[in-house]
Write an enzyme that holds these catalytic residues in place. Sequence first.
Site, PDB file in Angstrom:
ATOM      1  CB  CYS A  17      -0.945  -0.006   1.194  1.00 48.30           C
ATOM      2  SG  CYS A  17      -2.116  -1.390   1.129  1.00 48.30           S
ATOM      3  CB  THR A  18       3.973   2.143   1.812  1.00 45.45           C
ATOM      4  OG1 THR A  18       3.333   2.004   3.088  1.00 45.45           O
ATOM      5  CG2 THR A  18       4.946   3.301   1.847  1.00 45.45           C
TER       6      THR A  18
END
Length: 139
Positions: A17-18
């Site tokens: 997600c980062t």
Amino acid sequence: KKWTVLYFYPGAFTQGCTLEARNFQRDIETYRKLNAQIVGVSVDPPETNSAFCSSEGLDFYMLSDAGGKVSELYGSALTVPGVGSFSNRQTYVIDNDGYLRHIFTDVESRVPRHSSDVIEKLEEEEGLIYSPVPWAGDV
């Protein structure tokens, strides 16, 4: 009116997600030139999404889908026994009239280049990528 790239992600501060958020941020000026906005959605609480935006310097919306209702409506909700419920990594391209134009469902295997894939799709949809047309003498 803008196009919207509505992307669902499992959880803030996780590796995938980062990377996905950083790549959307890296390409934010290209999205703006294409008259598109980025909107991220997860079941994380607003405080977590806010901290994630601050930590990563994100200049786009990150929405909290408490209870996963929006994820369910978009077909992006997942429940894993022993882990819980979260948003599956999927992206929806919505045109400036509110019509769904494209769905990316196999994002997990393409996270490193997902933002580029979305930009290519926006360019196609906006008619900014043209297929070469041969000159009459070339046919």
